[in-house]
Design a protein around this motif. Structure first.
Motif, mmCIF file in Angstrom:
data_model
loop_
_atom_site.group_PDB
_atom_site.id
_atom_site.type_symbol
_atom_site.label_atom_id
_atom_site.label_comp_id
_atom_site.label_asym_id
_atom_site.label_seq_id
_atom_site.Cartn_x
_atom_site.Cartn_y
_atom_site.Cartn_z
ATOM 1 N N LEU A 48 0.513 -0.976 -0.350
ATOM 2 C CA LEU A 48 -0.045 0.021 0.150
ATOM 3 C C LEU A 48 0.605 1.374 0.018
ATOM 4 N N HIS A 50 3.966 1.685 -1.204
ATOM 5 C CA HIS A 50 4.312 1.487 -2.369
ATOM 6 C C HIS A 50 3.026 1.865 -4.064
ATOM 7 N N ILE A 51 1.862 1.830 -3.794
ATOM 8 C CA ILE A 51 0.739 2.424 -4.465
ATOM 9 C C ILE A 51 0.486 4.561 -4.491
ATOM 10 N N ASP A 54 3.604 5.553 -5.896
ATOM 11 C CA ASP A 54 3.259 5.385 -7.154
ATOM 12 C C ASP A 54 2.643 6.786 -7.659
ATOM 13 N N ARG A 55 1.849 7.049 -6.810
ATOM 14 C CA ARG A 55 1.014 8.177 -6.982
ATOM 15 C C ARG A 55 1.471 9.944 -6.700
#
Length: 82
Positions: A48, A50-51, A54-55
């Motif tokens: 989560l 890393h998500i 990325d955003r």
């Protein structure tokens, strides 16, 4: 580690609450400290994180483990590389 997921969530919510709707929110700088071992909660928390990175909502400054298993750092490295 549920505490890690709660901490990440609270940090992001706090950062979003401090900004105004007109301003571009700045990413939250985070250090992920984990007891990566036989359970899956730390894997989910890091995924989560890393998500969010990325955003553009988080900057992962470091990922560390407090577990003595020789496989813990390798597992964290594999998740970070993926």
């Amino acid at each position: 580690m549920r505490i890690a997921m709660v901490f990440v969530t609270c940090a992001i919510l706090s950062a979003n609450a401090m900004g105004t709707s007109a301003a571009v929110p700045q990413p939250v700088n985070l250090i992920f400290d984990s007891d990566m071992d036989g359970d899956c909660d730390d894997v989910a928390a890091l995924a989560l994180l890393h998500i969010l990175a990325d955003r553009g909502e988080a900057n992962i400054l470091a990922t560390v483990t407090s577990c003595r298993s020789e496989w813990s750092p390798q597992c964290i490295d594999a998740i970070n590389a993926y």
